[in-house]
Each structure stands twice: as C-alpha cells, then as structure tokens.
Motif scaffolding. Structure first.
Motif, PDB file in Angstrom:
ATOM      1  N   GLY A 153      33.271  43.406  40.566  1.00  0.00           N
ATOM      2  CA  GLY A 153      33.297  43.055  39.198  1.00  0.00           C
ATOM      3  C   GLY A 153      32.377  41.714  39.399  1.00  0.00           C
ATOM      4  N   LYS A 154      32.081  41.910  38.089  1.00  0.00           N
ATOM      5  CA  LYS A 154      31.547  40.810  37.453  1.00  0.00           C
ATOM      6  C   LYS A 154      32.751  40.471  35.844  1.00  0.00           C
ATOM      7  CE  LYS A 154      27.063  42.610  35.606  1.00  0.00           C
ATOM      8  NZ  LYS A 154      26.121  43.389  35.756  1.00  0.00           N
ATOM      9  N   LYS A 155      32.483  39.208  34.865  1.00  0.00           N
ATOM     10  CA  LYS A 155      33.293  38.467  33.343  1.00  0.00           C
ATOM     11  C   LYS A 155      34.140  39.123  33.635  1.00  0.00           C
ATOM     12  CE  LYS A 155      28.788  37.517  31.621  1.00  0.00           C
ATOM     13  NZ  LYS A 155      27.566  37.606  32.107  1.00  0.00           N
ATOM     14  N   ASN A 156      35.272  39.419  34.694  1.00  0.00           N
ATOM     15  CA  ASN A 156      36.332  39.713  34.487  1.00  0.00           C
ATOM     16  C   ASN A 156      36.754  41.352  33.868  1.00  0.00           C
ATOM     17  OD1 ASN A 156      39.354  39.707  35.055  1.00  0.00           O
ATOM     18  ND2 ASN A 156      39.694  39.029  32.956  1.00  0.00           N
ATOM     19  N   SER A 172      46.575  38.318  37.636  1.00  0.00           N
ATOM     20  CA  SER A 172      47.330  38.225  35.854  1.00  0.00           C
ATOM     21  C   SER A 172      45.772  38.896  34.784  1.00  0.00           C
ATOM     22  CB  SER A 172      47.295  37.077  35.450  1.00  0.00           C
ATOM     23  OG  SER A 172      46.875  35.932  36.004  1.00  0.00           O
ATOM     24  N   ASN A 173      44.791  38.157  35.701  1.00  0.00           N
ATOM     25  CA  ASN A 173      43.813  38.471  35.122  1.00  0.00           C
ATOM     26  C   ASN A 173      43.028  40.389  35.151  1.00  0.00           C
ATOM     27  OD1 ASN A 173      42.614  35.919  34.658  1.00  0.00           O
ATOM     28  ND2 ASN A 173      41.975  35.525  36.774  1.00  0.00           N
ATOM     29  N   PHE A 219      50.151  50.053  45.079  1.00  0.00           N
ATOM     30  CA  PHE A 219      48.975  49.758  44.874  1.00  0.00           C
ATOM     31  C   PHE A 219      48.605  48.681  44.577  1.00  0.00           C
ATOM     32  CE2 PHE A 219      49.484  54.629  44.932  1.00  0.00           C
ATOM     33  CZ  PHE A 219      48.706  55.562  45.722  1.00  0.00           C
ATOM     34  N   VAL A 220      47.736  48.083  45.231  1.00  0.00           N
ATOM     35  CA  VAL A 220      47.128  46.787  45.017  1.00  0.00           C
ATOM     36  C   VAL A 220      45.850  47.730  44.354  1.00  0.00           C
ATOM     37  CG1 VAL A 220      46.000  44.903  46.140  1.00  0.00           C
ATOM     38  CG2 VAL A 220      47.754  45.505  47.427  1.00  0.00           C
ATOM     39  N   ILE A 221      46.065  47.075  43.047  1.00  0.00           N
ATOM     40  CA  ILE A 221      44.679  46.853  41.674  1.00  0.00           C
ATOM     41  C   ILE A 221      43.554  45.887  41.970  1.00  0.00           C
ATOM     42  CG2 ILE A 221      45.768  49.325  41.214  1.00  0.00           C
ATOM     43  CD1 ILE A 221      46.325  47.562  38.517  1.00  0.00           C
ATOM     44  N   GLY A 222      44.191  44.721  42.243  1.00  0.00           N
ATOM     45  CA  GLY A 222      43.160  43.490  42.105  1.00  0.00           C
ATOM     46  C   GLY A 222      43.458  42.098  41.010  1.00  0.00           C
ATOM     47  N   GLY A 223      43.212  41.608  41.112  1.00  0.00           N
ATOM     48  CA  GLY A 223      41.295  41.035  41.572  1.00  0.00           C
ATOM     49  C   GLY A 223      41.044  40.627  42.674  1.00  0.00           C
TER      50      GLY A 223
END
Length: 166
Positions: free
Chosen positions: A14-17, A43-44, A95-99
């Motif tokens: 990723g970039k810039k959230n 949270s992001n 499932f872990v989905i980020g960030g």
C-alpha cells in the motif's frame, strides 16, 4: 486464522493508506474467500474503506485502541481484548485483512496466507513480510496467471509450519 493480502513484486501492499492497484479479479477473490466470515483489521484499514464503513456480510473486528464503540462493527482496545473476542469464532473463519502493522503482528498466529501476487511494482510505502524468505512459510499452491485491469496476477497460498497460539 488466515491472512489475505495482495502484494506487488516487492511484497509492497500500500501507499497513502490505499491499495496499490485496482484489481477486479482480486476483489472478487477476496469477496469469495471472506464472505460470511470474520475479518480482523487495524483502525487505518477500516478508515480506508468507502465512508469508513465496515465490509458488508462479514463480521468486522477492528483493533482500535481508544476507538469509539460502533453498532456496525466490533471495536477492541487491545490484543488481549481481540484474543477474547476471537474465541467466539472458528479460527478457520477468521481472516486478517490489514494494515501493515496488524499483518506483521498477526502473521505468527496465521496457519495460512492467501497472497495475490501482482507482476508489477506499485511504488509501495508499506510492505508485507516476504514469505519466500521465512523458513516456516511454504508456498503450497499457485494459480495460473490471470489478467485483470491490464496487470498479471497469481493467487497463491502459503502454509505456516510453526503457528503460534493466539
């Protein structure tokens, strides 16, 4: 517990959230794998969704220390609270989905990771662990190349031989 992620050829995520690429075939794959399952995130990641709204037709659990409680998803303040919340669910459905930080924290507890590999450099600012360089992780399946939105991708699955107890 599993993780699901799309990476560029440098394991960038990723970039810039935001995501690096618009990949309709990967979005369909993500939906298919996580629909009616439990998705956990930082949270992001929640904030990056349209309108900051959780994903539909899934149980959304967000690690958000000090975050306001909401009706549309479960907010947990700590890893300890997350651990207690996840006991309510079958680990195979989580499932872990980020960030990026949440992926890194949760990786040792995942039995497998579904990695969509994009044959391109997305100019990432944040990266996933390169599973090919971690001895406990083994590539166990890889799809044929799929073309989506002008990019070549492969759906791969990695297994963890040393899953830590969460």
């Amino acid at each position: 517990m599993k993780a699901i992620v799309a990476v560029d050829k440098n394991w960038g995520i990723g970039k810039k959230n935001d995501l690096l690429f618009s990949l309709p075939a990967d979005m369909a794959y993500f939906r298919e794998k996580t629909l009616n399952k439990v998705v956990i995130m930082g949270s992001n990641t929640l904030k990056s969704f349209p309108g900051g709204k959780p994903l539909k037709n899934r149980t959304n659990i967000v690690l958000f220390p000090g975050g306001e409680k909401r009706d549309d998803c479960t907010i947990v303040d700590s890893m300890e609270e997350l651990k207690l919340e996840l006991k309510k669910y079958n680990a195979e459905d989580v499932f872990v989905i980020g960030g990026a930080m949440f992926y890194k924290t949760m990786l040792p507890y995942c039995s497998e990771v579904l990695v969509t590999k994009v044959d391109a450099d997305g100019g990432a600012e944040v990266f996933y662990e390169n599973l090919d360089k971690l001895p406990e992780w083994t590539l166990v399946s890889e799809s044929e190349t799929v073309e989506t939105n002008g990019l070549n991708i492969k759906f791969t699955v990695y297994k963890n031989s040393d899953v830590k107890e969460f």
